[in-house]
Write an enzyme that holds these catalytic residues in place. Structure first.
Site, short mmCIF file in Angstrom:
data_model
loop_
_atom_site.label_atom_id
_atom_site.label_comp_id
_atom_site.label_asym_id
_atom_site.label_seq_id
_atom_site.Cartn_x
_atom_site.Cartn_y
_atom_site.Cartn_z
N TYR A 141 -3.65 5.75 -6.81
CA TYR A 141 -3.28 7.17 -6.98
C TYR A 141 -2.73 7.44 -8.38
CZ TYR A 141 -3.76 7.86 -1.91
OH TYR A 141 -4.24 7.94 -0.64
N LYS A 187 -6.97 -5.63 0.99
CA LYS A 187 -8.43 -5.77 1.10
C LYS A 187 -8.85 -6.87 0.13
CE LYS A 187 -12.32 -4.23 2.85
NZ LYS A 187 -12.69 -4.49 4.25
N ASP A 219 -8.93 -2.75 7.19
CA ASP A 219 -9.79 -2.23 8.26
C ASP A 219 -9.39 -2.83 9.60
OD1 ASP A 219 -10.60 -4.55 6.99
OD2 ASP A 219 -12.74 -4.22 7.25
N ASP A 243 -0.98 5.14 2.98
CA ASP A 243 -1.15 6.56 3.28
C ASP A 243 -1.83 6.72 4.64
OD1 ASP A 243 -1.32 9.27 2.97
OD2 ASP A 243 -2.63 9.25 1.23
N ASP A 247 0.02 7.20 8.80
CA ASP A 247 -0.33 8.33 9.67
C ASP A 247 -0.85 7.85 11.03
OD1 ASP A 247 0.45 10.18 7.85
OD2 ASP A 247 -1.42 11.32 7.87
#
Ligand code: NAD
Length: 365
Positions: A141, A187, A219, A243, A247
């Site tokens: 980001y 990852k 994942d 992020d 959630d």
């Protein structure tokens, strides 16, 4: 001991939920013989209306001079068409950046009264209690170069050793007084940056012999949170993965009005509910204050090291919900629907009774 806290109630339901949280904070502080000094400042649309800026330097300075900041929420229809840098939401980014808040913590804890209302089966959900540590100021980001042209778009995922180390230390310390397991989510099978993240986390793990480190690809982690959330204690992850993961974790356990958060840096700490300013119900004494009250529990735990005080608040919320009391946003058929002030006073009554039920000395610092 005296703690200085800056209150930034903000817009919409922000002032209602911060007022509720403050009542709980003061009540619990008194029980534990600590004193709280508060200073209130404007943030968001209300600050823009008064000063022409969503966050003044004076308000920011007050935050710098505090031990912790409690924020309500910002935003609303009235300010939607302002230029980007004057929008209420711009104040949040400025605040987080100025305070150097590089770790965002979101708990995924199921209140027993809520086990049946989740989208997951109750036997999978019951007993779930983990926290997500998301790196907040680095990664893709913020990495340079970034941009797009007519042919392609690009971003850069980059982490420095220091950025990974400081959040990893926070996660390991927290796991040390929880169940003792850190799951680092990355990852590393595809991204070099993730392989670097993994190496640094392993190095940090060497300093925490009582904590077990596990690695998981992002994942798989997304799948595992839904399949068997009880396996997690502390999830440690970077900005973009966190992020999404935070959630997912939040929504398996509750609704928006129930989700607290903490953002921590090396010197400063900010606590806030995850929800927004809910202009549709603002000023009606209908807001669910539990996310804000639970954010105060996080403040006691992370800023003041008062784990027992945090537990007392959380247990009281659970007891109040188990007694069938709900604000309208989380009510089901047969529940006793109460307003913001009523649920706050019920939670305080339960704090008092649970405190009194404990043998003297159990809830000491
Ligand atoms: P929102 O979270 O304010 O509301 C979404 C829905 O959830 C609404 O129906 C609202 O009534 C309900 N809700 C939210 N919190 C609740 C609570 N505590 N009790 C009961 N019901 C609750 O999100 P939105 O409608 O997308 O945004 C409204 C404003 O808030 C916008 O200006 C947005 O930019 C801002 N916002 C601010 C923050 C923040 O301050 N951290 C976060 C998200 C959105």
């Amino acid at each position: 001991m005296t703690y200085r806290i800056t209150l930034l109630p903000g817009d919409g339901i922000g002032p209602e939920v911060v007022s509720a949280a403050l009542k709980v904070m003061n009540f619990v502080a008194e029980k534990f013989n600590v004193s709280i000094q508060t200073q209130e400042r404007l943030i968001g649309g209300c600050s823009y209306d008064k000063f022409g800026s969503p966050l003044t330097d004076e308000a920011l300075q007050t935050c710098y001079d505090s031990d912790a900041v409690l924020l309500g929420a910002v935003g609303g229809y009235k300010w939607e068409n302002l230029p980007h840098n004057l929008k209420p939401e711009a104040a949040l980014l400025k605040l987080r950046k100025s305070l150097g808040l590089y770790t965002n913590i979101r708990p995924a804890k199921v209140y027993s009264a809520f086990v049946d209302s989740s989208s997951l089966k109750s036997e999978i959900l019951a007993g779930t209690d983990f926290v997500v540590f998301r790196e907040l100021t680095g990664g893709i980001y913020f990495g340079e170069p970034r941009g797009f042209d007519e042919e392609k778009g690009w971003n850069t995922m980059v982490y420095t050793k220091e950025e990974v180390e400081r959040i990893a230390h926070m996660a390991f310390k927290t796991a040390g007084h929880r169940k003792g397991v850190v799951t680092s989510v990355d990852k590393a099978n595809v991204l070099e940056c993730s392989q670097f993240w993994r190496n640094v986390v392993e190095e940090v793990a060497g300093s925490y012999s009582s904590v077990t480190l596990k690695h998981m690809y992002v994942d798989n982690a997304a799948m595992q949170i839904v399949r068997d959330p009880k396996q997690f204690d502390v999830i440690l992850t970077g900005n973009i993965f966190g992020d999404i993961i935070s959630d997912i974790a939040g929504m398996i356990t509750g609704s928006l009005g129930m989700l607290p958060s903490a953002s921590l840096g090396s010197k400063y700490a900010l606590y806030e509910p995850v929800h927004g300013s809910a202009p549709d119900i603002a000023g009606q004494n209908k807001a669910n204050p539990i996310a804000a009250i639970s954010s105060v529990a996080m403040m006691f735990e992370h800023s003041f090291g008062m784990t027992k005080a945090a537990e007392l608040i959380e247990t009281s919320i659970d007891k109040t919900l188990s007694q069938g009391y709900r604000t309208a946003d989380i009510a089901r058929k047969g529940d006793n629907i109460v307003d913001t002030e009523k649920i706050t006073s019920l939670i305080i009554q339960n704090i008092e009774s649970i405190y009194n039920e404990q043998a003297l000395g159990v809830f000491t610092l």
